[in-house]
Design an enzyme around this catalytic site. Sequence first.
Site, short mmCIF file in Angstrom:
data_model
loop_
_atom_site.label_atom_id
_atom_site.label_comp_id
_atom_site.label_asym_id
_atom_site.label_seq_id
_atom_site.Cartn_x
_atom_site.Cartn_y
_atom_site.Cartn_z
N THR A 32 6.44 65.21 135.52
CA THR A 32 7.60 64.52 134.96
C THR A 32 7.29 63.06 134.67
O THR A 32 7.60 62.53 133.60
CB THR A 32 8.79 64.62 135.93
OG1 THR A 32 9.09 65.99 136.20
CG2 THR A 32 10.02 63.94 135.33
N ASP A 69 7.40 70.93 133.97
CA ASP A 69 7.76 70.59 135.35
C ASP A 69 8.79 71.55 135.93
O ASP A 69 8.69 71.97 137.08
CB ASP A 69 8.22 69.14 135.46
CG ASP A 69 9.41 68.81 134.55
OD1 ASP A 69 9.93 69.73 133.89
OD2 ASP A 69 9.79 67.63 134.48
N SER A 80 15.00 71.43 143.45
CA SER A 80 15.70 70.55 144.38
C SER A 80 16.62 69.61 143.62
O SER A 80 16.47 69.41 142.41
CB SER A 80 14.70 69.74 145.20
OG SER A 80 13.98 68.85 144.37
N ASP A 91 14.57 61.68 131.40
CA ASP A 91 14.90 62.12 130.04
C ASP A 91 15.63 61.02 129.28
O ASP A 91 15.38 60.78 128.10
CB ASP A 91 15.80 63.37 130.08
CG ASP A 91 15.01 64.64 130.37
OD1 ASP A 91 13.77 64.59 130.33
OD2 ASP A 91 15.65 65.67 130.64
#
Length: 234
Positions: A32, A69, A80, A91
């Site tokens: 990420t 990811d 999670s 993002d």
Amino acid sequence: MLNKYARAFFTRVLTPFAAFLIRRGVSPDTVTLIGTAGVVVGALVFYPMGEFFWGTVVITLFVFSDLVDGNMARQLGRSSRWGAFLDSTLDRVADGAIFGGFALWYAGGGDDLVLCAVSIFCLASGQVVSYTKARGESIGLPVAVNGLVERAERLVISLVAAGFAGLHKFGVPGIQYLLPVALWIVAVGSLVTLVQRVVTVRRESAEAEAEAEGEATAGQDKPQNASHGSEAAK
């Protein structure tokens, strides 16, 4: 539409690559972070210089980390709240960099303040569109609407147009106008989507409040009915 069909397709395609990264000991959070960093560099280094083709190539290579990811997390069984929070937050950073790169170009070498303003509007409206859904869900509403232009559509329309517009430097005539057209489409589509979500939240909020009032009224009526019944029995 893109979330429903394209995401499923690319998830299947990228599953072997995600499995390879897992075997190498790479974590989903690392993917990420690297993906976001690549998008930011591609957008804020190449786009302000007018290098739309190469900027889009770099961004495209990294933007698929958004799928990788999540795929890795599912394979590891490690989905999670932290991972979801990190992914969603970054993002927004990536989106801001892309439209910020467009704005910097039109404020500088592109010399078009109107398109600079449109780019900034795309940046801001994209953030607000995402916020309306997140905020609505945080207060217990389903926000059962996607809207005309979501994040996937914003990215695909903008990046495809930017990539093709960049071919102007390779001698393709007239193609540079694709990016301005795309930015206007994204701006209008984002505005429509924002209105759709606000209207949906208002409707769902009114329905939830009416339902709560109805339950409260019913709760007040039950003891009264019971007392009347006991009095009648006497």
